[in-house]
Design a protein around this motif. Structure first.
Motif, PDB file in Angstrom:
ATOM      1  N   TYR A  56     -11.784 -26.492 -25.314  1.00 15.92           N
ATOM      2  CA  TYR A  56     -12.679 -27.251 -24.382  1.00 15.92           C
ATOM      3  C   TYR A  56     -14.003 -27.297 -24.854  1.00 15.92           C
ATOM      4  CZ  TYR A  56     -15.598 -28.733 -20.282  1.00 15.92           C
ATOM      5  OH  TYR A  56     -16.407 -29.172 -19.517  1.00 15.92           O
ATOM      6  N   LEU A  57     -14.851 -26.381 -24.924  1.00 13.29           N
ATOM      7  CA  LEU A  57     -15.936 -26.131 -25.490  1.00 13.29           C
ATOM      8  C   LEU A  57     -16.434 -26.808 -26.642  1.00 13.29           C
ATOM      9  CD1 LEU A  57     -16.828 -22.215 -24.682  1.00 13.29           C
ATOM     10  CD2 LEU A  57     -17.917 -24.181 -23.401  1.00 13.29           C
ATOM     11  N   ALA A  58     -15.483 -26.653 -27.555  1.00 11.97           N
ATOM     12  CA  ALA A  58     -15.679 -27.506 -28.879  1.00 11.97           C
ATOM     13  C   ALA A  58     -15.699 -29.012 -28.480  1.00 11.97           C
ATOM     14  CB  ALA A  58     -14.340 -27.233 -29.838  1.00 11.97           C
ATOM     15  N   VAL A  59     -14.910 -29.498 -27.761  1.00 14.32           N
ATOM     16  CA  VAL A  59     -14.965 -30.875 -27.511  1.00 14.32           C
ATOM     17  C   VAL A  59     -16.257 -31.235 -26.671  1.00 14.32           C
ATOM     18  CG1 VAL A  59     -13.743 -32.626 -25.704  1.00 14.32           C
ATOM     19  CG2 VAL A  59     -12.222 -31.285 -27.056  1.00 14.32           C
ATOM     20  N   ARG A  60     -16.519 -30.488 -25.589  1.00 17.04           N
ATOM     21  CA  ARG A  60     -17.762 -31.012 -24.828  1.00 17.04           C
ATOM     22  C   ARG A  60     -19.034 -30.673 -25.573  1.00 17.04           C
ATOM     23  NH1 ARG A  60     -19.317 -29.171 -18.777  1.00 17.04           N
ATOM     24  NH2 ARG A  60     -21.498 -29.924 -18.761  1.00 17.04           N
ATOM     25  N   LEU A  61     -18.966 -29.763 -26.741  1.00 16.74           N
ATOM     26  CA  LEU A  61     -20.198 -29.503 -27.334  1.00 16.74           C
ATOM     27  C   LEU A  61     -20.242 -30.639 -28.590  1.00 16.74           C
ATOM     28  CD1 LEU A  61     -20.497 -25.635 -27.613  1.00 16.74           C
ATOM     29  CD2 LEU A  61     -22.136 -27.341 -26.240  1.00 16.74           C
ATOM     30  N   LEU A  62     -19.256 -30.948 -29.024  1.00 14.45           N
ATOM     31  CA  LEU A  62     -19.304 -31.747 -30.487  1.00 14.45           C
ATOM     32  C   LEU A  62     -18.966 -33.253 -30.600  1.00 14.45           C
ATOM     33  CD1 LEU A  62     -17.377 -28.871 -32.477  1.00 14.45           C
ATOM     34  CD2 LEU A  62     -19.993 -29.149 -32.255  1.00 14.45           C
ATOM     35  N   LEU A  63     -18.397 -33.675 -29.353  1.00 13.22           N
ATOM     36  CA  LEU A  63     -18.049 -35.096 -29.334  1.00 13.22           C
ATOM     37  C   LEU A  63     -19.351 -36.031 -28.836  1.00 13.22           C
ATOM     38  CD1 LEU A  63     -14.515 -35.501 -27.880  1.00 13.22           C
ATOM     39  CD2 LEU A  63     -15.294 -35.630 -30.285  1.00 13.22           C
ATOM     40  N   PRO A  64     -19.260 -37.056 -29.506  1.00 12.13           N
ATOM     41  CA  PRO A  64     -20.274 -38.066 -29.003  1.00 12.13           C
ATOM     42  C   PRO A  64     -20.083 -38.480 -27.552  1.00 12.13           C
ATOM     43  CG  PRO A  64     -19.571 -38.908 -30.948  1.00 12.13           C
ATOM     44  CD  PRO A  64     -18.640 -37.770 -30.471  1.00 12.13           C
ATOM     45  N   PRO A  65     -21.068 -38.482 -26.808  1.00  6.73           N
ATOM     46  CA  PRO A  65     -21.020 -38.731 -25.075  1.00  6.73           C
ATOM     47  C   PRO A  65     -19.931 -39.852 -24.643  1.00  6.73           C
ATOM     48  CG  PRO A  65     -23.097 -37.995 -25.472  1.00  6.73           C
ATOM     49  CD  PRO A  65     -22.595 -38.167 -27.033  1.00  6.73           C
ATOM     50  N   PRO A  66     -20.102 -40.966 -25.425  1.00  3.40           N
ATOM     51  CA  PRO A  66     -19.184 -42.073 -25.008  1.00  3.40           C
ATOM     52  C   PRO A  66     -17.812 -41.725 -25.361  1.00  3.40           C
ATOM     53  CG  PRO A  66     -20.911 -42.719 -26.147  1.00  3.40           C
ATOM     54  CD  PRO A  66     -21.103 -41.305 -26.613  1.00  3.40           C
ATOM     55  N   LEU A  67     -17.487 -40.947 -26.200  1.00  6.38           N
ATOM     56  CA  LEU A  67     -15.995 -40.486 -26.435  1.00  6.38           C
ATOM     57  C   LEU A  67     -15.436 -39.281 -25.548  1.00  6.38           C
ATOM     58  CD1 LEU A  67     -13.668 -41.593 -28.356  1.00  6.38           C
ATOM     59  CD2 LEU A  67     -14.590 -39.756 -29.994  1.00  6.38           C
ATOM     60  N   LEU A  68     -16.429 -38.683 -25.073  1.00  7.96           N
ATOM     61  CA  LEU A  68     -15.821 -37.237 -24.466  1.00  7.96           C
ATOM     62  C   LEU A  68     -15.102 -37.448 -23.326  1.00  7.96           C
ATOM     63  CD1 LEU A  68     -16.251 -34.246 -24.040  1.00  7.96           C
ATOM     64  CD2 LEU A  68     -18.284 -34.535 -22.672  1.00  7.96           C
ATOM     65  N   PRO A  69     -15.242 -38.317 -22.324  1.00  5.06           N
ATOM     66  CA  PRO A  69     -14.441 -38.538 -21.248  1.00  5.06           C
ATOM     67  C   PRO A  69     -13.050 -39.144 -21.561  1.00  5.06           C
ATOM     68  CG  PRO A  69     -16.630 -39.489 -20.666  1.00  5.06           C
ATOM     69  CD  PRO A  69     -16.554 -39.117 -22.303  1.00  5.06           C
ATOM     70  N   HIS A  70     -12.889 -39.935 -22.658  1.00  4.83           N
ATOM     71  CA  HIS A  70     -11.578 -40.385 -23.144  1.00  4.83           C
ATOM     72  C   HIS A  70     -10.555 -39.351 -23.809  1.00  4.83           C
ATOM     73  CE1 HIS A  70     -13.126 -44.135 -21.925  1.00  4.83           C
ATOM     74  NE2 HIS A  70     -14.109 -44.286 -22.946  1.00  4.83           N
ATOM     75  N   VAL A  71     -11.459 -38.502 -24.677  1.00  4.71           N
ATOM     76  CA  VAL A  71     -10.914 -37.351 -25.153  1.00  4.71           C
ATOM     77  C   VAL A  71     -10.100 -36.508 -23.996  1.00  4.71           C
ATOM     78  CG1 VAL A  71     -10.787 -35.307 -26.462  1.00  4.71           C
ATOM     79  CG2 VAL A  71     -11.842 -37.645 -27.491  1.00  4.71           C
ATOM     80  N   ILE A  72     -11.054 -36.261 -23.054  1.00  5.74           N
ATOM     81  CA  ILE A  72     -10.310 -35.362 -21.889  1.00  5.74           C
ATOM     82  C   ILE A  72      -9.396 -36.041 -21.031  1.00  5.74           C
ATOM     83  CG2 ILE A  72     -11.256 -34.698 -19.679  1.00  5.74           C
ATOM     84  CD1 ILE A  72     -12.431 -32.767 -21.802  1.00  5.74           C
ATOM     85  N   ALA A  73      -9.479 -37.387 -20.907  1.00  4.46           N
ATOM     86  CA  ALA A  73      -8.355 -38.065 -20.174  1.00  4.46           C
ATOM     87  C   ALA A  73      -6.817 -38.037 -21.026  1.00  4.46           C
ATOM     88  CB  ALA A  73      -8.671 -39.357 -20.017  1.00  4.46           C
ATOM     89  N   ALA A  74      -7.127 -37.981 -22.332  1.00  6.38           N
ATOM     90  CA  ALA A  74      -5.882 -38.289 -23.166  1.00  6.38           C
ATOM     91  C   ALA A  74      -5.332 -36.578 -23.422  1.00  6.38           C
ATOM     92  CB  ALA A  74      -6.318 -38.507 -24.640  1.00  6.38           C
ATOM     93  N   THR A  75      -6.264 -35.745 -23.278  1.00  9.12           N
ATOM     94  CA  THR A  75      -5.802 -34.173 -23.322  1.00  9.12           C
ATOM     95  C   THR A  75      -5.226 -33.646 -22.039  1.00  9.12           C
ATOM     96  OG1 THR A  75      -7.661 -33.783 -24.850  1.00  9.12           O
ATOM     97  CG2 THR A  75      -6.631 -31.881 -23.821  1.00  9.12           C
ATOM     98  N   ALA A  76      -5.710 -34.123 -21.108  1.00  6.38           N
ATOM     99  CA  ALA A  76      -5.239 -33.911 -19.685  1.00  6.38           C
ATOM    100  C   ALA A  76      -3.886 -34.373 -19.492  1.00  6.38           C
ATOM    101  CB  ALA A  76      -6.138 -34.606 -18.684  1.00  6.38           C
TER     102      ALA A  76
END
Length: 302
Positions: A37-57
């Motif tokens: 989760y920290l890797a995703v939060r720190l390393l993704l461009p902000p516009p993509l972050l919520p979408h990766v979270i939704a797919a992962t969830a």
């Protein structure tokens, strides 16, 4: 305003209810595996972050329903969930708080729709899982379930039709990651009545299920774990090619994911038969160094 709120803004998610839905999913993902989760939060461009979270969830929720409780209860819960998601995809809306973010992400990334359908189709295989008799059985599992699960996330970087070499590199990564998980999660899986190791491999090392369930420290157990972790390391090391095949905005994340998995593999090898009592965790200082290094690289891309 925090980074998460800025990410929701950057992704164009303005509806208060939908922002709350995404935030709830973020908390669930953060509780599943903190380093990822920290890797995703720190390393993704902000516009993509919520979408990766939704797919992962979505992937985690489906996987949990498939693995939790008696088979009959799992079948019913899974069928209800699959119907909820398919109805949402068909109608474009849902009353389910866990489905709404997925539908919005599908609308923003239309290529995800087919991958969601592929993953739901694969759920029946996981529900009926009784173990792997041979390595070929395991490889079929990777193709039919593990890879479609990973492509929910990896596909967000690659558009509607990922290149063949990108998909093959994703497969190499998830093969190694899955091998590592099956070894590192032995204690939890056995406690739940599952054994995800290939039976012919157990036989080769003269290890029985009872040996694993009783956490015996024998030469056979030691050689088995060394062999399995060696396979995981080889796949993960080879999967470094994925970094160069990914779009630039995904490279810091993929590089960090691979390196953290390799750190976990080393920690698991050091723990040895102790894995039969509890999983290994990557060392925090080394994990932090990976994340900080990739964070600096990600900033240069923006």
């Amino acid at each position: 305003m925090g980074r998460w709120d800025r990410a929701l803004d950057a992704a164009g998610i303005s509806d208060p209810q939908l922002r709350e839905d995404y935030t709830r999913q973020r908390k669930l993902v953060a509780g599943y595996r903190r380093s990822s989760y920290l890797a995703v939060r720190l390393l993704l461009p902000p516009p993509l972050l919520p979408h990766v979270i939704a797919a992962t969830a979505f992937m985690h929720r489906t996987d949990t329903l498939l693995d939790s409780g008696p088979v009959a209860e799992r079948a019913g819960a899974c069928a209800e969930w699959v119907k909820e998601v398919r109805d949402g995809l068909a109608g474009g809306e849902s009353d389910h708080a866990a489905v709404r973010p997925l539908l919005h992400t599908v609308s923003a990334h239309p290529g995800l729709r087919g991958r969601v359908e592929d993953f739901l189709d694969a759920a029946a295989m996981e529900l009926e899982f009784t173990g792997f008799a041979t390595e070929a059985d395991y490889q079929r599992y990777v193709d039919a379930y593990a890879l479609p699960a990973f492509m929910l996330i990896a596909g967000l970087f690659a558009g509607e039709d990922p290149a063949t070499d990108y998909r093959e590199a994703c497969r190499m990564y998830i093969d190694g990651s899955q091998r590592l998980d099956f070894v590192n999660d032995l204690a939890e899986d056995l406690a739940d009545g599952r054994l995800n190791l290939v039976r012919e491999t157990l036989d080769t090392h003269s290890v029985t299920r009872a040996d694993l369930e009783n956490a015996r420290d024998t030469p056979g157990i030691q050689s088995l774990l060394a062999h399995l972790l060696g396979e995981a390391r080889e796949c993960l090391s080879t999967s470094r090619g994925l970094v160069g095949l990914a779009p630039p905005e995904g490279r810091p994340l993929f590089r960090a994911m691979i390196e953290i998995e390799l750190l976990t593999t080393t920690a698991a090898a050091t723990k040895g038969p102790g894995l039969l009592r509890a999983p290994a965790r990557p060392p925090l200082p080394a994990t932090a160094r990976v994340l900080l290094r990739e964070r600096r690289g990600a900033r240069h891309l923006r």
